[in-house]
Design a protein around this motif. Sequence first.
Motif, PDB file in Angstrom:
ATOM      1  N   VAL B 163     -36.088   2.387 -36.127  1.00 11.89           N
ATOM      2  CA  VAL B 163     -36.361   3.546 -35.366  1.00 11.89           C
ATOM      3  C   VAL B 163     -35.536   3.779 -34.213  1.00 11.89           C
ATOM      4  CG1 VAL B 163     -38.295   4.708 -34.116  1.00 11.89           C
ATOM      5  CG2 VAL B 163     -38.819   3.538 -36.199  1.00 11.89           C
ATOM      6  N   LYS B 164     -35.353   2.801 -33.402  1.00 14.63           N
ATOM      7  CA  LYS B 164     -34.496   2.795 -32.228  1.00 14.63           C
ATOM      8  C   LYS B 164     -33.089   3.148 -32.449  1.00 14.63           C
ATOM      9  CE  LYS B 164     -34.182  -0.624 -29.430  1.00 14.63           C
ATOM     10  NZ  LYS B 164     -34.290  -1.909 -28.811  1.00 14.63           N
ATOM     11  N   SER B 165     -32.416   2.721 -33.577  1.00 18.29           N
ATOM     12  CA  SER B 165     -31.328   3.138 -33.975  1.00 18.29           C
ATOM     13  C   SER B 165     -30.938   4.507 -34.011  1.00 18.29           C
ATOM     14  CB  SER B 165     -30.396   2.355 -35.159  1.00 18.29           C
ATOM     15  OG  SER B 165     -31.516   2.812 -36.148  1.00 18.29           O
ATOM     16  N   GLN B 166     -32.059   5.307 -34.560  1.00 22.23           N
ATOM     17  CA  GLN B 166     -32.085   6.649 -34.892  1.00 22.23           C
ATOM     18  C   GLN B 166     -32.607   7.597 -33.706  1.00 22.23           C
ATOM     19  OE1 GLN B 166     -34.463   7.161 -38.312  1.00 22.23           O
ATOM     20  NE2 GLN B 166     -32.410   6.674 -39.582  1.00 22.23           N
ATOM     21  N   ALA B 167     -33.038   6.792 -32.728  1.00 27.50           N
ATOM     22  CA  ALA B 167     -33.550   7.657 -31.436  1.00 27.50           C
ATOM     23  C   ALA B 167     -33.226   6.743 -30.414  1.00 27.50           C
ATOM     24  CB  ALA B 167     -35.039   7.881 -31.565  1.00 27.50           C
ATOM     25  N   PRO B 168     -32.011   6.279 -30.189  1.00 28.32           N
ATOM     26  CA  PRO B 168     -31.691   5.310 -29.059  1.00 28.32           C
ATOM     27  C   PRO B 168     -31.889   5.846 -27.592  1.00 28.32           C
ATOM     28  CG  PRO B 168     -29.560   6.654 -29.652  1.00 28.32           C
ATOM     29  CD  PRO B 168     -30.828   7.177 -30.510  1.00 28.32           C
ATOM     30  N   ASN B 169     -32.072   7.156 -27.320  1.00 34.04           N
ATOM     31  CA  ASN B 169     -32.365   7.408 -25.834  1.00 34.04           C
ATOM     32  C   ASN B 169     -33.739   8.016 -25.753  1.00 34.04           C
ATOM     33  OD1 ASN B 169     -29.689   6.892 -25.231  1.00 34.04           O
ATOM     34  ND2 ASN B 169     -29.046   8.757 -26.028  1.00 34.04           N
ATOM     35  N   ASN B 170     -34.815   7.618 -26.814  1.00 34.42           N
ATOM     36  CA  ASN B 170     -35.949   8.381 -26.745  1.00 34.42           C
ATOM     37  C   ASN B 170     -37.054   7.531 -26.415  1.00 34.42           C
ATOM     38  OD1 ASN B 170     -34.679  10.706 -28.445  1.00 34.42           O
ATOM     39  ND2 ASN B 170     -36.369  11.518 -27.581  1.00 34.42           N
ATOM     40  N   THR B 171     -38.389   7.920 -26.290  1.00 32.10           N
ATOM     41  CA  THR B 171     -39.564   7.057 -26.105  1.00 32.10           C
ATOM     42  C   THR B 171     -40.079   6.850 -27.288  1.00 32.10           C
ATOM     43  OG1 THR B 171     -40.012   8.161 -23.917  1.00 32.10           O
ATOM     44  CG2 THR B 171     -41.850   6.976 -25.042  1.00 32.10           C
ATOM     45  N   ILE B 172     -40.190   5.608 -27.536  1.00 32.81           N
ATOM     46  CA  ILE B 172     -40.841   4.981 -28.896  1.00 32.81           C
ATOM     47  C   ILE B 172     -42.306   4.251 -28.393  1.00 32.81           C
ATOM     48  CG2 ILE B 172     -40.763   3.577 -30.833  1.00 32.81           C
ATOM     49  CD1 ILE B 172     -37.600   3.679 -30.432  1.00 32.81           C
ATOM     50  N   VAL B 173     -43.398   4.893 -29.234  1.00 33.60           N
ATOM     51  CA  VAL B 173     -44.644   4.359 -29.081  1.00 33.60           C
ATOM     52  C   VAL B 173     -45.197   3.908 -30.174  1.00 33.60           C
ATOM     53  CG1 VAL B 173     -47.027   4.911 -28.490  1.00 33.60           C
ATOM     54  CG2 VAL B 173     -45.013   6.021 -27.323  1.00 33.60           C
ATOM     55  N   ALA B 174     -45.513   2.589 -30.019  1.00 31.92           N
ATOM     56  CA  ALA B 174     -46.194   1.747 -31.440  1.00 31.92           C
ATOM     57  C   ALA B 174     -47.679   1.687 -31.297  1.00 31.92           C
ATOM     58  CB  ALA B 174     -45.590   0.567 -31.604  1.00 31.92           C
ATOM     59  N   LEU B 175     -48.278   2.313 -32.374  1.00 32.06           N
ATOM     60  CA  LEU B 175     -49.614   2.083 -32.359  1.00 32.06           C
ATOM     61  C   LEU B 175     -50.172   1.000 -33.350  1.00 32.06           C
ATOM     62  CD1 LEU B 175     -52.295   3.658 -31.721  1.00 32.06           C
ATOM     63  CD2 LEU B 175     -51.613   5.249 -33.764  1.00 32.06           C
ATOM     64  N   ILE B 176     -50.774  -0.275 -32.422  1.00 30.35           N
ATOM     65  CA  ILE B 176     -51.031  -1.366 -33.468  1.00 30.35           C
ATOM     66  C   ILE B 176     -52.624  -1.622 -33.524  1.00 30.35           C
ATOM     67  CG2 ILE B 176     -50.472  -3.909 -33.079  1.00 30.35           C
ATOM     68  CD1 ILE B 176     -47.938  -2.830 -31.535  1.00 30.35           C
ATOM     69  N   ASP B 177     -52.853  -2.080 -34.402  1.00 29.95           N
ATOM     70  CA  ASP B 177     -54.334  -2.615 -34.768  1.00 29.95           C
ATOM     71  C   ASP B 177     -54.335  -3.987 -34.361  1.00 29.95           C
ATOM     72  OD1 ASP B 177     -55.208  -0.414 -37.719  1.00 29.95           O
ATOM     73  OD2 ASP B 177     -55.123  -0.273 -35.672  1.00 29.95           O
ATOM     74  N   THR B 178     -55.481  -4.536 -33.649  1.00 35.48           N
ATOM     75  CA  THR B 178     -55.688  -5.942 -33.515  1.00 35.48           C
ATOM     76  C   THR B 178     -56.162  -6.453 -34.686  1.00 35.48           C
ATOM     77  OG1 THR B 178     -57.978  -5.428 -32.633  1.00 35.48           O
ATOM     78  CG2 THR B 178     -56.148  -5.713 -31.057  1.00 35.48           C
ATOM     79  N   ILE B 179     -57.182  -5.673 -35.330  1.00 31.82           N
ATOM     80  CA  ILE B 179     -57.874  -5.941 -36.659  1.00 31.82           C
ATOM     81  C   ILE B 179     -57.948  -4.705 -37.485  1.00 31.82           C
ATOM     82  CG2 ILE B 179     -59.803  -6.907 -37.872  1.00 31.82           C
ATOM     83  CD1 ILE B 179     -60.656  -8.365 -35.317  1.00 31.82           C
ATOM     84  N   VAL B 180     -57.152  -4.847 -38.615  1.00 28.01           N
ATOM     85  CA  VAL B 180     -57.330  -3.691 -39.432  1.00 28.01           C
ATOM     86  C   VAL B 180     -58.321  -3.513 -39.972  1.00 28.01           C
ATOM     87  CG1 VAL B 180     -56.039  -2.645 -41.530  1.00 28.01           C
ATOM     88  CG2 VAL B 180     -54.812  -3.650 -40.100  1.00 28.01           C
TER      89      VAL B 180
END
Lengths: 456, 423
Positions: B163-180
């Motif tokens: 993802v970073k390589s496609q948007a190197p200068n942008n904000t990236i936010v990851a939504l992560i579950d502790t327990i799915v």
Amino acid sequence: MAALELRSTFAKHLDVEALYKTDPPKFGHDMHKVFGFDPKYINLNHGSYGSLPLPVRAECDRLTSEIESSPDRFLRLIGINHLNEVRERIAKFIGANTDEIVIVNNASHGIGTILRNIEWHKGDIILGTTTTYGAVSQAIKYLADIPPNPDISTFNLQFPISHSEIIIAFREHIRKLTQRPDAQDYPERKTVAVIDSIVSNPGARLPWKEMVSICKEAGVWTVVDAAHSIGQEPNINLSEAQPDFWVSNCHKWLLSKRGCAVLYVPHRNQHIIKSPIPTPVTYLSPHDEDYHGPELFTKMFEWTGTIDFVPYFSVTAVFDFRKWIGGEEKIYEYCHNLALTGGKRLAQIMGTSVMDEDGELTYNMVNVELPIPGTIQPTSEIDALIKTRLLLDRNMYAAHFHHNGKWWTRCSTQIWNEISDFEALGEAFNDISLEVVKSAGNQHVTCTTDNRCIVS
Amino acid sequence: MSSESSSPAFGHAMRSYFGFDSDYINLNHGAFGAVPKPVVEAAHALTNRVESNPDYFMRLEYELLLDEGRARLAQLVGADVDECVLVPNVSNGINTVLRNFEWAEGDILVSASTTFDSIARAVENITGARPQVPHPGVSKFILDFPQSHATILASFREHLRAVKSQAPNNTIVALIDTIVSQPAILMPWKQMVKICKEEGVWSVIDGAHSLGQELNIGLSEADPDFWVGSCSKWMYTKRGCTLLYVPKRNQHIIKTTLPTAHSVLAASEDKPPTAFVMEFIYFGTVEAIPFLSIKAALDFRDSIGGEETINAYCHSLAKAGGRRLAEVMGTSMMVTDNEDELIANMVNVELPFPATIASTKAVFRVFQNRLLQDHKMYAGHFFHNGKWWTRACAQIYNEIGDFEKLGYALVAICNEIKEAEAR
């Protein structure tokens, strides 16, 4: 009546069916029997937080037990029937179709949902007033602060003012807005007016239906913040008034459990509400492969996250209660007349005046000037002083605020109030006002031996 | 702390503390929680107090009680009390965070194929906004289970880098579950937060199932950017109470509650240090009884043994129950080599149901109605990674017999649907 003595225990033991076969209490202090108030507490501020009748409380407690008996069964299979019944009864009550009504947590939530769903463009205008409720005016400011940054226009409302004066001034304000010099820069400009049906501070009735008409003529959208309306305002009749959006708290004058409000969106505008807030699982995205159109407005609002649904479901019990104690007309007649006579008596005791001499601004809330010079500016210290003197020292409450250069109290008249409540409040405010004046160090006030303060 | 003799044994004896119908078997605690009687009674007492004088309560008592609850939560999650506020539910909390971000064109929101369904819809609504509203694009991290934590971590880092390589200068936010939720999977979320930090990605954690199920949450140490966890699932409060954790460094991002409340300051005004906490005091629900039920919930949990004791029972029952369920149905549990890796207090067991049966609303409804109306029980049921599964939750009021009965019920329902499909 043994059933009614259960004020301090759980109301779930109350046999409501048996109770409703007996005569209801009379309007006035007799009504204390069916509320949970400390009997000595003089409540003249129903308008802020509402009050829960014991029979409605009993039904709430019963519902809580039913939900806990099998949470999945209730929430997946049974809850929806309760919700639909509530929506149907409210719709009938306010002259709307059931499928134009959904239930949300409170008026701020409803207004916020509408304002956030509107597709704003640069050049659009959000119109509020100087008396718009705090949370709503903050919501408006927030939307103006984020892209695409619509403009804000504020209509100045200073009370007292007559309905005809408001209508003239409002019409003029709208005319000026729609003919702003920059109108040619924004040919697609959308103007959305947030109009109170009943202002909070002061507690004043607005000619909102006429204001909605004026907006319609001018092509301006109307979002009616009717937080105080349902259960206080007679003959709401939305299919006649035809606002674009309308929101009201059931947990104020309708007497439901706190955490229940109506969001009315007529069919013609439902496409504007693309997603409740928060977005529910039922939301359908145009980017979905199998997208055939948006989900039904009413379906999306059935579940927007896990909450305690009991407040929503309490509305059914509320209508039963109101019918038992005499019905809407009797309730309104009692409260409205007492607001007028109570306000006059209060003014007499304080040596001041009622804001609204001819009653045009008054449903069940009455505003009376306090014997505090208007030059004393409101501070958090004065607010705290009045609050503690009323609540802690005297076991009573009514709202108090500074508006249009004067100090006021706003009294909410409910079915348990009597004229003596206003008298007690008046005596209290005479003492408290004296103290406020002294604490503010105002030199130009003379106070009589019976504690009335006169500005010289 | 109660001695062994004074606290009841876990298992069916604990049912006396809950309001369940005597014939109802609840193996789905994770969905809507269940409110223990002491908490219901505490809520009743609070309602009595509010109703005896609403103005007194709301103006003079409410804030103190709210702060007390926040402080207890802060202690439980290892965070500063000024970083802990309350919202009605996880959907509200996550929407509040995601909708407050000042997105720019080209930003990316990374969700997962296992993101909870209403959150996934919010992601769709946010990332599908019209051009006039700056909004992020979406990138979905595919998660099929079972797989090991090691595999998850490796592919997560790979995904972020792509993802970073496609948007190197942008904000990236990851939504992560502790327990799915579905399937029920304990995730290596703390290590995923570390990876985010290393890769310069924001972490928004959906901890819906963590409070009361996961020990040693340790937020100040784990240091996610945002964390949301339900108090009314495994932690026993009344429904309508959820923790929103925002470390001080990020509080300026949360400009408004959802909906906007009284004490929100518009962009042009000054922001004093406690503005974040003030924002969340009076917003949304006027009646905050659920918020105020935290104390009763945690006191109850302490009185029956505390977090470790409760979770030791539930965890071991989840595994034993899963094994028994698999035995009865002639199938298997969803596990990796390490049984404790993916399982907290919820277990997924394969259904005796061919993958050829499509996952439709109609099939869902048959499971739902048969379980609730005919068998007087409930557990989750869903299709994932080419198989049909049930998800069973182990609580202090459950015993192994509950899992057995569920197994028999599910076999009967599966047979019914299979026969219907065959015709």
